[in-house]
Design an enzyme around this catalytic site. Sequence first.
Site, PDB file in Angstrom:
ATOM      1  N   ASP A 430       0.867  -1.177   0.000  1.00  0.00           N
ATOM      2  CA  ASP A 430       0.000   0.000   0.000  1.00  0.00           C
ATOM      3  C   ASP A 430       0.908   1.232   0.000  1.00  0.00           C
ATOM      4  O   ASP A 430       2.109   1.130   0.271  1.00  0.00           O
ATOM      5  CB  ASP A 430      -0.882  -0.033   1.252  1.00  0.00           C
ATOM      6  N   THR A 432      -0.278   4.954   1.052  1.00  0.00           N
ATOM      7  CA  THR A 432      -0.579   5.893   2.124  1.00  0.00           C
ATOM      8  C   THR A 432      -0.503   5.201   3.481  1.00  0.00           C
ATOM      9  O   THR A 432      -1.202   4.225   3.729  1.00  0.00           O
ATOM     10  CB  THR A 432      -1.987   6.485   1.935  1.00  0.00           C
ATOM     11  N   GLY A 735      -4.853   3.747  -3.715  1.00  0.00           N
ATOM     12  CA  GLY A 735      -6.093   4.365  -4.153  1.00  0.00           C
ATOM     13  C   GLY A 735      -5.900   5.782  -4.659  1.00  0.00           C
ATOM     14  O   GLY A 735      -6.861   6.436  -5.049  1.00  0.00           O
ATOM     15  N   ASP A 877      -6.595  -2.742   3.393  1.00  0.00           N
ATOM     16  CA  ASP A 877      -5.514  -3.655   3.025  1.00  0.00           C
ATOM     17  C   ASP A 877      -5.710  -5.065   3.589  1.00  0.00           C
ATOM     18  O   ASP A 877      -4.901  -5.957   3.319  1.00  0.00           O
ATOM     19  CB  ASP A 877      -4.165  -3.114   3.532  1.00  0.00           C
TER      20      ASP A 877
END
Length: 1204
Positions: A430, A432, A735, A877
Amino acid sequence: MSGRSSRRKKQHFGRIHAFSCGKASVAVEGEHSLIGGPGFSRVVYCNDPECLEATVLNYNGNYVRTTKYTLASFLPKALFEQFRRVANIYFLICAILSFTPLSPYSAVSNVLPLVVVIGVTMGKEILEDWRRKRQDIEVNNREVKFHSGDGVFENSKWRNLKVGDIVKVEKDEFFPADLILLSSNYDEGICYVETTNLDGETNLKLKQALESTLNLQEDSSFQNFKAVIRCEDPNANLYIFVGSLELGDQQHPLTPQQLLLRDSKLRNTDYIYGVVVFTGNDTKVMQNSTAPPSKRSKIEKRMDKLVYFLFLILVLMSIIGSIFFGIATKKDLKDGRMTRWYLRPDATTIYYDPKKAAAAAVLQFLTAIMLYGYLIPISLYVSIEIVKVLQSSFINQDVHMYYEEADKPARARTSNLNEELGQVDTVLSDKTGTLTCNSMEFIKFSVAGTSYGRGVTEVERALARRKGSPLAQEATEEEGLAEEDTDEKSSIKGFNFTDERIVNGNWRNEPRADVIQRFLRLLAICHTAIPDIDEETGRISYEAESPDEAAFVIAAREIGFEFYERTQTSISLHELDPVSGRKVERSYKLLNILEFSSSRKRMSVIVRDEEGKLLLLSKGADSVMFERLSNSGREFEVQTKDHINEYADAGLRTLVLAYRELDEDECQQFNEKFTEAKNSMNADREDLIEQVAENIERDLILLGATAVEDKLQNGVPECIDKLAQAGIKLWVLTGDKMETAINIGFACSLLRQGMKQIIINSETPENKALEKAEDKSTVAAAFKASVHRQIIEGKEWLAASNERSDSEAEALALIIDGKSLAYALEDDVKDLFLELAIGCASVICCRSSPKQKALVTRLVKTKTGKTILAIGDGANDVGMLQEADIGVGISGVEGMQAVMSSDIAIAQFRFLERLLLVHGHWCYRRIASMICYFFYKNIAFGFTIFFFEIYASFSGQTVYNDWFLSLYNVFFTSLPVIALGVFDQDVSSRLCLKFPLLYQEGVQNILFSWYRILGWAFNGALCATIIFFFCIGAMERQAFRKGGEVTDLEVLGATMYTCVVWVVNCQMALSINYFTYIQHLFIWGGIVLWYIFLMAYGAIDPDISTTAYQVFIEACAPAPSYWLVTLAVLAASLLPYFTFSAIQMRFLPLYHQMIQWIRADGQTDDPEYCHMVRQRSLRPTTVGFTARFEASSRSLREGLEEIQ
């Protein structure tokens, strides 16, 4: 604040919060009503849990059990767990057969090792479960005040609470069950809740009681209180609750705003009253406590195949032996003549009857199955479990992976996957909160078409370096000068804004100061943050639902619009007046909050200012905000869009701010529809709310846009560089927008200048034109065709790159957006997509949904067969972490959902470097070496038994004493192999990090390949051959004692066993790279223990010691040939391994052996020599700043060559 709030005058406003319950409504009607239907059948009789209707429902009590076993279920469940393993079933069958005459050894000697191994494993289960039991006891015996009757509240243990009980929870106490909030010490019925135990979020949540129960503020108020709650059945959704409260003849809708969850804590509130709706295992926190998916490492799976392989060899040996035994037995009596007359075949049992040779062969087969069982390492599984637990403790205690700032060490939440950490091929990450801090800093904004903020982001510096621009240096100098005047402000968390046009009230002098004023006012009002005033300093801090929101409120405060107080009906600010330049107090009546959701991508508030104007203030993503602007509100649209693109290029997260004035009629109509939608109990309630909100969030006037920086975590570029040098691929699934993700990629060296970017984007002009078509199926087909075409083009680039030589090959990066990814993951396209992605040096998937993250993880894992590690920090996640072979959760600021679903938890992404390159490599090497050695020593031992069986015509006679057989795996050779699995190191942690390519030994499975496994098996068979035939040849016919007696079976067995113990322990000493005193103790102690046992066991009564009686004291020890044979066999057995190792080290060294050489030569700090060794890990197709530097150097050299 709490003191003032408790004395605040009671407000009587209806719908003041998106989740507040509002005024009483008539009983809900409609064919879609949920209450009372399937899944919504719970009925709670408030303050009357003992009534007849309540007792009939028979809901669960509040006792919580998290243990795996109970006193009654432990034995059957634990035994079932143990005998799920095929090896243990085999040993159980052998133990049962040992009580029959078929057994070649005594029953006790066979059963005891199995009991010890099973007992140790079950003991470990008991210990782990007892820890859980103690936690349960502590929790269940906590006390809380409950209404015992007549308005009296008494202390009761949590476990005694029932559905319908009224409880009083005081400040800083945990909620004992899931409660419906009835009232609090605040007149408005609000309370603040900390949900750290549920989702890890430290920000406080605001809850509010129904207006109809606000007056229940004293203990005596509950003397005659009666109500009925009808609501949903127990479920795991933390954020949804549907129900209604019947009070008198009125029904009031219940929402999550009234639900207080078990294990969350009451904060900043003196006390609350609540009614218990879910107890024990019905509570939402317990409904969420599902076990993570069972994961097994690839080494463990291969180990199972090895066990099956040894079973096959065992059966094959038994079949061969029984055939030869049957043939020999049949020949014992032929035509009345006895071949082996000394066996008396004419007067024997069925086991040796020549007339029933076939039956005798079958029975001998069963005997052989038991006898050769020592090929299977009985203590292997329990030894590996012990080793893995100890390895996990080393990971947990590693101070280099301890994050002091947050007081968070690394946590191995399962020990099953330790060795898998050393075999990771691809990391799916991921962005962020994982690569970045998720600690937002307000750095720039655009208002009225003008951009403000002079800060330079890390991404901009990386971008400048990529373009060869002096911006990075200039910006750094400029920023340094600016910060000299703003040292105090720059230290404010969440605020990193510098611009002399705005700060210190200078914004009042700007041409569009009126727009700037509205912009800052919107930042200060449009949020759900809660102010917290420090009584000593008077400084205001904020509890916000997200780091972005906190950054906005802090920015507004620092520029002159200080939000200092919130009630349920108003928001109060200290505003900088543009005319007088002084701070003035202003209050805004809060009418509605339209909260943010992932589908809406925006939030709004409706307020009334002091002049009576009704204002709709809105902020949200540019993708949804620009389309909601009015024609007259687009004055700054072009400039704002340009600024947003610039901010995205700088790696900043952006939001668009807009507003409009409402008239009274429109607001009144909205209120009615909004209240009706929120009070609805229909299945489409959320859709109704969104539809009503959609109707008012239109015709907005654009103010501008904000830009906050989510900085890279410390050490991220360095970690990615080391992982790339180790040959590990990194994919980023985020995202965020494509531009933001790309620029973060440059900042952390996932992307570099000159790297070919293969971009698969749905935002092409052709696709945008197609989106206007009405036929959705045609649009979808066209989109899919476009994605397929772009993938094919990318594969052509990849093929062209692969055809070039290594020096000319260029690294490729694949970047794909979420809409394109949806089509790329379809069955007929996903193989093509994966082929392209695997061939690229880095992959970035933008705008990815949680489901897409999980699907990509599954695709890579199943199609490549490689070990996949996923790392993330948020609830989005979780699917990815559970789908991957290894899930690593980062205990950051997005909550604990990822950590709770992970296999290993770390506090910072940079710790992944040490977790994989050091602990992963060590664990892989230790477990692989340990298993290989286990099979080696068992083959060496088992084959000596098999060779003696050949020597004894497969009669089933064993050469060793029963207890020699039983204790071989349990005592004399088990501890050294455990020490190997816990302590051995081929190279130090410093060298593991200095030479990352060492990690590839695990990825390529070099240390546990079939070649290496068969090599160790061959070594075992060779040692067994040397031991047996050397002992037989040296002792069979020679005089053994001074009296001239030859060797008997007992002496031969003791001598061979001594040789086996010496050989396998000294083999261990040769195999170890890193000696500790523990290993010395276990290796040489195991040999000494054998001699002590032989003397002690031989001194016991011969009825017990049988063939070992005085064999060492009287026979072996006095005989020089015993010691000479042991020494000669030891040298002969170890010589082949020693010779092979020396030749391999000299001519075909493995990578770790090369590093051992330079360490031994003292060259680990020689830059030139180390560079030569490290060059093997640098390839043109890798990423990271080292590869970027190499690529730049290569381009420079090529340019110089062209000039020359």
